[in-house]
Each structure stands twice: as structure tokens, then as C-alpha cells.
Design a protein around this motif. Sequence first.
Motif, mmCIF file in Angstrom:
data_model
loop_
_atom_site.group_PDB
_atom_site.id
_atom_site.type_symbol
_atom_site.label_atom_id
_atom_site.label_comp_id
_atom_site.label_asym_id
_atom_site.label_seq_id
_atom_site.Cartn_x
_atom_site.Cartn_y
_atom_site.Cartn_z
ATOM 1 N N TYR A 116 -43.896 93.984 51.317
ATOM 2 C CA TYR A 116 -44.483 95.250 50.869
ATOM 3 C C TYR A 116 -43.464 96.370 51.072
ATOM 4 C CZ TYR A 116 -45.546 96.388 55.792
ATOM 5 O OH TYR A 116 -45.464 96.660 57.144
ATOM 6 N N ALA A 117 -43.555 97.382 50.230
ATOM 7 C CA ALA A 117 -42.563 98.460 50.226
ATOM 8 C C ALA A 117 -42.839 99.476 51.335
ATOM 9 C CB ALA A 117 -42.563 99.151 48.873
ATOM 10 N N VAL A 118 -41.766 100.038 51.879
ATOM 11 C CA VAL A 118 -41.876 101.047 52.936
ATOM 12 C C VAL A 118 -40.885 102.182 52.657
ATOM 13 C CG1 VAL A 118 -42.646 99.427 54.702
ATOM 14 C CG2 VAL A 118 -40.198 99.822 54.386
ATOM 15 N N PRO A 119 -41.169 103.378 53.178
ATOM 16 C CA PRO A 119 -40.236 104.500 53.019
ATOM 17 C C PRO A 119 -39.143 104.469 54.089
ATOM 18 C CG PRO A 119 -42.258 105.259 54.066
ATOM 19 C CD PRO A 119 -42.451 103.800 53.783
ATOM 20 N N LEU A 140 -43.764 95.776 60.863
ATOM 21 C CA LEU A 140 -43.378 97.103 60.392
ATOM 22 C C LEU A 140 -42.368 97.712 61.344
ATOM 23 C CD1 LEU A 140 -43.682 99.541 58.474
ATOM 24 C CD2 LEU A 140 -45.463 100.392 60.005
ATOM 25 N N THR A 141 -41.114 97.784 60.900
ATOM 26 C CA THR A 141 -40.104 98.605 61.562
ATOM 27 C C THR A 141 -39.365 99.364 60.464
ATOM 28 O OG1 THR A 141 -38.339 96.935 61.473
ATOM 29 C CG2 THR A 141 -39.792 96.887 63.395
ATOM 30 N N ASP A 142 -38.575 100.350 60.860
ATOM 31 C CA ASP A 142 -37.730 101.062 59.901
ATOM 32 C C ASP A 142 -38.551 101.668 58.768
ATOM 33 O OD1 ASP A 142 -34.623 100.191 60.555
ATOM 34 O OD2 ASP A 142 -36.130 98.737 61.191
ATOM 35 N N ALA A 143 -39.477 102.521 59.145
ATOM 36 C CA ALA A 143 -40.263 103.291 58.178
ATOM 37 C C ALA A 143 -40.396 104.706 58.723
ATOM 38 C CB ALA A 143 -41.641 102.664 57.969
ATOM 39 N N GLY A 144 -40.150 105.681 57.880
ATOM 40 C CA GLY A 144 -40.163 107.056 58.359
ATOM 41 C C GLY A 144 -41.524 107.699 58.391
ATOM 42 N N SER A 145 -42.480 107.117 57.693
ATOM 43 C CA SER A 145 -43.824 107.679 57.628
ATOM 44 C C SER A 145 -44.809 106.578 57.291
ATOM 45 C CB SER A 145 -43.887 108.802 56.572
ATOM 46 O OG SER A 145 -43.391 108.342 55.319
ATOM 47 N N VAL A 146 -46.076 106.850 57.533
ATOM 48 C CA VAL A 146 -47.139 105.885 57.244
ATOM 49 C C VAL A 146 -47.751 106.222 55.895
ATOM 50 C CG1 VAL A 146 -49.387 105.007 57.964
ATOM 51 C CG2 VAL A 146 -47.622 105.485 59.677
ATOM 52 N N HIS A 190 -37.504 106.830 60.947
ATOM 53 C CA HIS A 190 -38.141 105.883 61.858
ATOM 54 C C HIS A 190 -39.425 106.484 62.430
ATOM 55 C CE1 HIS A 190 -34.813 102.962 62.055
ATOM 56 N NE2 HIS A 190 -34.034 104.024 61.870
ATOM 57 N N LEU A 191 -40.362 105.624 62.797
ATOM 58 C CA LEU A 191 -41.654 106.084 63.299
ATOM 59 C C LEU A 191 -41.543 106.569 64.748
ATOM 60 C CD1 LEU A 191 -44.268 103.467 61.996
ATOM 61 C CD2 LEU A 191 -43.707 105.726 61.055
ATOM 62 N N ASP A 192 -42.108 107.732 65.015
ATOM 63 C CA ASP A 192 -42.203 108.215 66.381
ATOM 64 C C ASP A 192 -43.427 107.599 67.059
ATOM 65 O OD1 ASP A 192 -44.586 110.325 66.455
ATOM 66 O OD2 ASP A 192 -43.535 110.563 64.550
ATOM 67 N N ASN A 193 -43.507 107.745 68.368
ATOM 68 C CA ASN A 193 -44.573 107.112 69.145
ATOM 69 C C ASN A 193 -45.970 107.551 68.703
ATOM 70 O OD1 ASN A 193 -42.590 105.865 70.670
ATOM 71 N ND2 ASN A 193 -42.682 107.354 72.344
ATOM 72 N N ALA A 197 -48.753 105.109 67.118
ATOM 73 C CA ALA A 197 -50.034 104.932 67.810
ATOM 74 C C ALA A 197 -51.202 105.298 66.893
ATOM 75 C CB ALA A 197 -50.065 105.783 69.076
ATOM 76 N N GLY A 198 -51.015 106.327 66.066
ATOM 77 C CA GLY A 198 -52.064 106.690 65.109
ATOM 78 C C GLY A 198 -52.314 105.585 64.100
#
Length: 259
Positions: A116-119, A140-146, A190-193, A197-198
Motif C-alpha cells: 500500500y502507498a505511503v507519503p 508501517l515505517t517511513d511515512a510522514g503523515s497518517v 517520519h512519524l512522531d510519537n 500513538a494516535g
Amino acid sequence: MIRFASLGSGSKGNALLVQCGATRILVDCGFGIRALSERLARLGAVVDQLDAVIVTHEHSDHCAGLLALQRRTRCPVYLSAGTRSVLAARHPFPGPLHIVCADTPVAIGDLSVTPYAVPHDAVEPLQYVISDGAVRLGLLTDAGSVTDNISDALAHCEGLMLEFNHDRHMLASGPYPAFLKRRIGGPQGHLDNETAAGLLQQLKHDRLQHVLAAHLSEQNNTREHVTEHLCATLDVAPEDVCVARQSQGFGWLTIGGRL
């Protein structure tokens, strides 16, 4: 049943081993052949047992050891057309390649792999959901946003590996130059904590068995920060939290039963 283990996770190299029956898939290959062999040995595996490598994107911490692995084993590699175009322009691949497309499942041995595609700031980055037909492991790693696409892809998984890359305040006050801070904290970084968590709060359900936090920044995060978020979100004790380390990864976790 599926079991999975991190060989190491972070900016210096990433790889995840996924096994179902006799099928063994490596997700990313960010370690050279010697380090890869040593890390696999800790899990009771060897490089010649790998049935496939699935690649998320072309950044070196995810594919630095890919060519060496193929030269030794000719293990099939699965990746997006965009990732292939970047990597093949650097060096020709010595083994078989298979192009995968977002939302189109691919059968590899006893497993079904759905990209699946990720930003992220790569040419055509993908993440994966891996299933044996009974349970699902979402990565899911290396994604800047959900995005809605991410939430939909990872819904109802029994196992998750999620990026908890950085603490916003540590990144903002840390030593990185401004352009790098913008890249890491941006919508294709990249995703912050808190964001991770959200997302986990949305994804948790009664059948969720394991959550492995991954891709922690050594400069802009701490295991303690991540543990605090996981404990609060999952309502578990600190000793029950799973966090992959750069040097040691994380040992076997099993979803759907025990191997």
C-alpha cells in the motif's frame, strides 16, 4: 500463524524477518551480507533460507545490502516500479525482480503480501500487509503523515510494526540543521510519537496481539518516550512494551498462535 522479528531498526539499517511455515520473507535489507548473516543467526536463520525480499523504498538504510544478498543467493526481490528505476540506475540487479503495485496482493509461498502507498520522500514508496489467510501483520515505517489509505490498510491486523521515529520537542531543539528538521517532521518525512500513538489508538482492537515500535531516531527520540506512549495507548505495563533497537532489533513475536 505468522511470526516476525526485527534484525535492526533505525537510520543505520533496517530489516524484518517474517515467517509462516517454511516460508521466510525479509522486509528490506539495510545491512551488508556479513551483518545480515550475523543478525539472522541470532534468530536461527541463514540467508539461503530466504524465499524473497520485499523492499519498501530506495533509501540506503532499507536496501544497502540488497545487491550483495542477491549476488550470493539470487533471492527474488519484490519492489515498486519507482523503487526499481532508482536502484537499477545505480547497479544492475544480479537476480530476479518482481514489480508490485499498491493494493494488489502477491503470493509468496504460504503468505499473501499486499503493498500500500505511503507519503514519504522517495520515488514510489510502499509499505505492506502480510497475511497467512487467518491473521494479518501490518507494517508501517517511513511515512510522514497518517492518511486514510494507511488507516484502511492497517485496520484489523493482529500484529503491527509501527514507526515511532521522533519526539517533536527533541527534534525541534536538537542539533540537526533546519532543512533536515523540516524533512523529518514534514508530511513526507517520519512519524512522531504522538502521531504514531494516535494512529495506534485508531487501530487497536480486541484481536490485536503484538505491536512493535520501530525506526526510533537515536538523536531525536528515546525508548522511554516511546514506552510512555505505548503504555498509555495500549494500557499495558512497561515490561510488556516491544521496541525494536538499532543494534539488537527485537526477537520473535507470534500472531495467531505459537510456532
